[in-house]
Scaffold this motif. Structure first.
Motif, PDB file in Angstrom:
ATOM      1  N   UNK A   1     -13.516   3.579  10.285  1.00 22.00           N
ATOM      2  CA  UNK A   1     -14.358   4.487  11.073  1.00 22.00           C
ATOM      3  C   UNK A   1     -13.862   4.601  12.515  1.00 22.00           C
ATOM      4  N   UNK A   2     -13.382   3.506  13.087  1.00 21.84           N
ATOM      5  CA  UNK A   2     -12.818   3.541  14.436  1.00 21.84           C
ATOM      6  C   UNK A   2     -11.557   4.401  14.463  1.00 21.84           C
ATOM      7  N   UNK A   3     -10.705   4.226  13.466  1.00 21.62           N
ATOM      8  CA  UNK A   3      -9.476   5.029  13.400  1.00 21.62           C
ATOM      9  C   UNK A   3      -9.798   6.507  13.196  1.00 21.62           C
ATOM     10  N   UNK A   4     -10.792   6.821  12.363  1.00 20.23           N
ATOM     11  CA  UNK A   4     -11.173   8.215  12.132  1.00 20.23           C
ATOM     12  C   UNK A   4     -11.715   8.860  13.401  1.00 20.23           C
ATOM     13  N   UNK A   5     -12.422   8.094  14.211  1.00 15.95           N
ATOM     14  CA  UNK A   5     -12.998   8.632  15.454  1.00 15.95           C
ATOM     15  C   UNK A   5     -11.918   9.085  16.431  1.00 15.95           C
ATOM     16  N   UNK A   6     -10.716   8.528  16.299  1.00 16.24           N
ATOM     17  CA  UNK A   6      -9.609   8.888  17.185  1.00 16.24           C
ATOM     18  C   UNK A   6      -8.863  10.142  16.726  1.00 16.24           C
ATOM     19  N   UNK A   7      -9.206  10.667  15.548  1.00 20.75           N
ATOM     20  CA  UNK A   7      -8.507  11.835  15.010  1.00 20.75           C
ATOM     21  C   UNK A   7      -9.246  13.117  15.373  1.00 20.75           C
ATOM     22  N   UNK A   8      -8.488  14.168  15.620  1.00 21.99           N
ATOM     23  CA  UNK A   8      -9.094  15.471  15.895  1.00 21.99           C
ATOM     24  C   UNK A   8      -8.027  16.550  15.782  1.00 21.99           C
ATOM     25  N   UNK A   9      -8.455  17.781  15.885  1.00 15.90           N
ATOM     26  CA  UNK A   9      -7.512  18.886  15.898  1.00 15.90           C
ATOM     27  C   UNK A   9      -7.489  19.651  14.598  1.00 15.90           C
ATOM     28  N   UNK A  10      -6.688  20.695  14.588  1.00 17.41           N
ATOM     29  CA  UNK A  10      -6.630  21.581  13.431  1.00 17.41           C
ATOM     30  C   UNK A  10      -5.981  20.904  12.222  1.00 17.41           C
ATOM     31  N   UNK A  11      -5.195  19.860  12.457  1.00 20.59           N
ATOM     32  CA  UNK A  11      -4.546  19.153  11.353  1.00 20.59           C
ATOM     33  C   UNK A  11      -5.304  17.868  10.997  1.00 20.59           C
ATOM     34  N   UNK A  12      -6.613  17.873  11.242  1.00 24.42           N
ATOM     35  CA  UNK A  12      -7.452  16.693  11.001  1.00 24.42           C
ATOM     36  C   UNK A  12      -7.300  16.180   9.568  1.00 24.42           C
ATOM     37  N   UNK A  13      -7.323  17.061   8.586  1.00 21.18           N
ATOM     38  CA  UNK A  13      -7.229  16.647   7.189  1.00 21.18           C
ATOM     39  C   UNK A  13      -5.918  15.923   6.918  1.00 21.18           C
ATOM     40  N   UNK A  14      -4.813  16.429   7.443  1.00 24.11           N
ATOM     41  CA  UNK A  14      -3.524  15.758   7.223  1.00 24.11           C
ATOM     42  C   UNK A  14      -3.473  14.428   7.975  1.00 24.11           C
TER      43      UNK A  14
END
Length: 189
Positions: A98-111
């Motif tokens: 969950x901590x790692x996911x919180x750091x992800x963003x942007x149009x390529x979020x799924x990848x």
């Protein structure tokens, strides 16, 4: 020591596969506890990591701690009832993801999520050269696999470290055998 960590398959619906977390699952845990003690071993129940399940088409959400339903509580209750050490990788693993996911963003979020999961869970590309020398693994993974229950070596190393970290904080005889810290190394680093 006998480390007992099962519950993923117990959730599955199907004849002869699933268990009830309040009855048959606890009964099976007790069989392992009893068998270990009969052989002079010390049983340890580990609440396993959550599956890497995600949902939705535009929003991807990690089911985390809720992912295993009533089984974690059943494992903990069984450990307490029989005076067995209980470690919990479910919470620490879910917190890490969950901590790692919180750091992800942007149009390529799924990848980005896919790449994150590939770091830990068992995602193997078709004809992965790591399995060339191992005929059994090659026959199992030769066509590739996307497995969000089982782990890559790096993920398994992290999970083992989580168990060791918990054992360091529990008053138990195994504690004296834990001698140093271990830092998992990500593949390619």
């Amino acid at each position: 020591y006998l480390f007992v960590s099962f519950m993923h398959n117990d959730q599955k619906n199907g004849a002869g596969v699933s268990t009830n977390p309040n009855t048959t699952y606890k009964d099976y845990l007790y069989k392992y506890i009893s068998a270990a003690r009969d052989k002079g071993a010390i049983p340890v129940i580990n609440i396993p990591i959550p599956r890497g399940l995600f949902s939705g088409t535009n929003t991807i959400g990690f089911y985390g701690k809720a992912n295993l339903g009533a089984y974690p509580a059943a494992a903990k209750e069984t450990a307490e009832k029989y005076g067995v050490i209980c470690t919990n990788t479910l919470d620490s693993w879910a917190d890490m993801i969950e901590t790692a996911l919180a750091d992800l963003s942007g149009s390529d979020y799924t990848s980005q999520v896919s790449k994150l999961l590939n770091t830990y869970y068992l995602f193997v590309s078709e004809n992965d050269s790591r399995f060339d020398a191992d005929k059994l693994a090659s026959s199992s993974y030769g066509t590739g696999v996307s497995d969000t229950t089982h782990l890559q070596e790096y993920g398994a190393d992290i999970m083992a470290g989580m168990i060791i970290d918990e054992l360091k904080n529990i008053e138990t005889p195994i504690k004296k055998h834990i001698t140093n810290d271990h830092t998992p190394v990500k593949p390619g680093e």
